[in-house]
Design a protein around this motif. Structure first.
Motif, PDB file in Angstrom:
ATOM      1  N   LEU A  13       0.827  -1.202   0.000  1.00 23.97           N
ATOM      2  CA  LEU A  13       0.000   0.000   0.000  1.00 23.97           C
ATOM      3  C   LEU A  13       0.861   1.251   0.000  1.00 23.97           C
ATOM      4  O   LEU A  13       0.578   2.218  -0.721  1.00 23.97           O
ATOM      5  CB  LEU A  13      -0.928  -0.004   1.217  1.00 23.97           C
ATOM      6  N   SER A  14       1.921   1.246   0.803  1.00 22.43           N
ATOM      7  CA  SER A  14       2.822   2.398   0.860  1.00 22.43           C
ATOM      8  C   SER A  14       3.428   2.683  -0.513  1.00 22.43           C
ATOM      9  O   SER A  14       3.468   3.838  -0.960  1.00 22.43           O
ATOM     10  CB  SER A  14       3.936   2.149   1.879  1.00 22.43           C
ATOM     11  N   THR A  15       3.878   1.625  -1.182  1.00 21.58           N
ATOM     12  CA  THR A  15       4.468   1.793  -2.515  1.00 21.58           C
ATOM     13  C   THR A  15       3.448   2.354  -3.496  1.00 21.58           C
ATOM     14  O   THR A  15       3.743   3.259  -4.289  1.00 21.58           O
ATOM     15  CB  THR A  15       5.007   0.447  -3.026  1.00 21.58           C
ATOM     16  N   GLY A  16       2.220   1.831  -3.434  1.00 25.62           N
ATOM     17  CA  GLY A  16       1.174   2.321  -4.325  1.00 25.62           C
ATOM     18  C   GLY A  16       0.814   3.766  -4.061  1.00 25.62           C
ATOM     19  O   GLY A  16       0.621   4.559  -4.989  1.00 25.62           O
ATOM     20  N   ASP A  52      -1.175   6.242   9.089  1.00 22.80           N
ATOM     21  CA  ASP A  52      -1.982   5.119   9.558  1.00 22.80           C
ATOM     22  C   ASP A  52      -2.050   5.180  11.082  1.00 22.80           C
ATOM     23  O   ASP A  52      -1.209   5.818  11.725  1.00 22.80           O
ATOM     24  CB  ASP A  52      -1.352   3.810   9.103  1.00 22.80           C
ATOM     25  N   ILE A  53      -3.044   4.527  11.677  1.00 21.21           N
ATOM     26  CA  ILE A  53      -3.149   4.508  13.135  1.00 21.21           C
ATOM     27  C   ILE A  53      -2.408   3.310  13.723  1.00 21.21           C
ATOM     28  O   ILE A  53      -1.653   3.439  14.687  1.00 21.21           O
ATOM     29  CB  ILE A  53      -4.629   4.507  13.578  1.00 21.21           C
ATOM     30  N   ASN A  54      -2.605   2.128  13.135  1.00 19.28           N
ATOM     31  CA  ASN A  54      -1.946   0.924  13.644  1.00 19.28           C
ATOM     32  C   ASN A  54      -0.562   0.784  13.022  1.00 19.28           C
ATOM     33  O   ASN A  54      -0.441   0.439  11.841  1.00 19.28           O
ATOM     34  CB  ASN A  54      -2.799  -0.316  13.329  1.00 19.28           C
ATOM     35  N   LEU A  55       0.462   1.079  13.807  1.00 19.61           N
ATOM     36  CA  LEU A  55       1.840   1.009  13.336  1.00 19.61           C
ATOM     37  C   LEU A  55       2.634   0.034  14.207  1.00 19.61           C
ATOM     38  O   LEU A  55       2.278  -0.189  15.371  1.00 19.61           O
ATOM     39  CB  LEU A  55       2.481   2.397  13.360  1.00 19.61           C
ATOM     40  N   PRO A  56       3.705  -0.567  13.677  1.00 19.07           N
ATOM     41  CA  PRO A  56       4.422  -1.628  14.403  1.00 19.07           C
ATOM     42  C   PRO A  56       4.964  -1.206  15.759  1.00 19.07           C
ATOM     43  O   PRO A  56       5.021  -2.018  16.690  1.00 19.07           O
ATOM     44  CB  PRO A  56       5.560  -1.999  13.443  1.00 19.07           C
ATOM     45  N   ASP A  57       5.383   0.046  15.882  1.00 18.31           N
ATOM     46  CA  ASP A  57       6.045   0.484  17.118  1.00 18.31           C
ATOM     47  C   ASP A  57       5.274   1.566  17.858  1.00 18.31           C
ATOM     48  O   ASP A  57       5.835   2.277  18.692  1.00 18.31           O
ATOM     49  CB  ASP A  57       7.457   0.980  16.809  1.00 18.31           C
ATOM     50  N   THR A  80      -6.740   4.939   7.418  1.00 17.19           N
ATOM     51  CA  THR A  80      -6.751   3.815   8.332  1.00 17.19           C
ATOM     52  C   THR A  80      -7.983   2.938   8.137  1.00 17.19           C
ATOM     53  O   THR A  80      -9.007   3.395   7.591  1.00 17.19           O
ATOM     54  CB  THR A  80      -6.715   4.330   9.791  1.00 17.19           C
ATOM     55  N   ALA A  81      -7.891   1.700   8.597  1.00 12.17           N
ATOM     56  CA  ALA A  81      -9.027   0.782   8.549  1.00 12.17           C
ATOM     57  C   ALA A  81      -9.971   0.987   9.730  1.00 12.17           C
ATOM     58  O   ALA A  81     -11.080   0.439   9.743  1.00 12.17           O
ATOM     59  CB  ALA A  81      -8.531  -0.669   8.527  1.00 12.17           C
ATOM     60  N   ILE A 100      -9.642   9.469   6.582  1.00 15.96           N
ATOM     61  CA  ILE A 100     -10.119   8.650   5.463  1.00 15.96           C
ATOM     62  C   ILE A 100     -10.007   7.184   5.854  1.00 15.96           C
ATOM     63  O   ILE A 100      -8.969   6.751   6.369  1.00 15.96           O
ATOM     64  CB  ILE A 100      -9.285   8.919   4.192  1.00 15.96           C
ATOM     65  N   THR A 101     -11.065   6.424   5.619  1.00 16.62           N
ATOM     66  CA  THR A 101     -11.051   5.011   6.003  1.00 16.62           C
ATOM     67  C   THR A 101     -10.768   4.119   4.795  1.00 16.62           C
ATOM     68  O   THR A 101     -11.142   4.433   3.654  1.00 16.62           O
ATOM     69  CB  THR A 101     -12.389   4.602   6.637  1.00 16.62           C
ATOM     70  N   LYS A 102     -10.105   3.005   5.063  1.00 14.97           N
ATOM     71  CA  LYS A 102      -9.834   1.994   4.045  1.00 14.97           C
ATOM     72  C   LYS A 102     -11.017   1.024   3.989  1.00 14.97           C
ATOM     73  O   LYS A 102     -11.594   0.719   5.035  1.00 14.97           O
ATOM     74  CB  LYS A 102      -8.562   1.214   4.402  1.00 14.97           C
TER      75      LYS A 102
END
Length: 230
Positions: A13-16, A52-57, A80-81, A100-102
């Motif tokens: 998604l980031s690349t797109g 995004d809201i949910n990030l690894p760290d 974010t979803a 904006i929601t996914k």
């Protein structure tokens, strides 16, 4: 060229996103976690952050608060979803310009990026004259702590000046009640509560508005918008 930081841990998604934004004439930089995003923001200048809201760290909401704490002028768009009403409200509460929601449609995202950047540029221009506000009906000098309405001098309290400064500096954008509460302190250094904010806002409106000049619009459930007397 406007530079956009894309903070998204989904590599595809980031690349797109970066490809589409670059194709639309922007220059993008990708970050996949909070740590790298904050490092890039310290080292480089960006016109907008897509987050995004949910990030690894960490949590994107907390990251947005830290971003806004260092630079209130940089627009943030959550992508974010998390689509519950409470999630959306939380996004605006921490200062985001849009949410904006996914899944989402790329043309819609591009248009909302364009709008956020335009508002950000307008806010930056207004900061040059942030020490005053003036139109044909209302004049405020924040340096001199003076205000005139229809040619008559107003008696404005320190907290009312604080409200006016925050609202006029963000004209056209929603300023949440949470942000306003964080800006307001009483003379003894105590936080103003939610009820006091409502009372102060109503008193301020009574001083600066009439039937032909409405400056402050209430956005139910969110906060207020300064509308330049429309």
């Amino acid at each position: 060229m406007e530079r956009i930081l894309v903070v998204e841990d989904d590599l595809m998604l980031s690349t797109g996103l970066c490809f589409e934004l670059d194709s639309a004439g922007y220059a993008t930089q990708a970050a996949y976690n909070c740590k790298k995003a904050e490092y890039l923001l310290e080292q480089e200048k960006f016109s907008l952050v897509i987050l995004d809201i949910n990030l690894p760290d960490g949590n994107g909401l907390e990251l947005c608060k830290r971003i806004k704490g260092k630079n209130t002028d940089i627009p943030v768009i959550f992508l974010t979803a998390k689509d519950l009403e409470e999630d959306v409200l939380s996004g605006y509460d921490v200062g985001a310009e849009d949410y904006i929601t996914k899944p989402f449609r790329m043309p819609i995202l591009l248009r909302r990026v364009e709008v956020a950047l335009r508002r950000g540029s307008a806010t930056a221009e207004k900061q040059v004259n942030a020490d005053c506000y003036q139109d044909d009906f209302l004049q405020i000098d924040f340096r001199a702590f003076s205000a005139f309405c229809a040619g008559e001098k107003l008696s404005v309290t320190p907290n009312e000046y604080k409200l006016l400064r925050v609202l006029t500096a963000n004209a056209g954008n929603v300023v949440t009640r949470k942000i306003l509460l964080e800006k307001l302190w009483d003379c003894d250094g105590n936080f103003i509560d939610d009820h006091t904010l409502t009372v102060t806002m109503n008193r301020l409106r009574a001083k600066i508005e009439d039937e032909s000049h409405i400056y402050i619009k209430t956005v139910r459930g969110l906060g207020y918008i300064w509308e330049n007397g429309k």
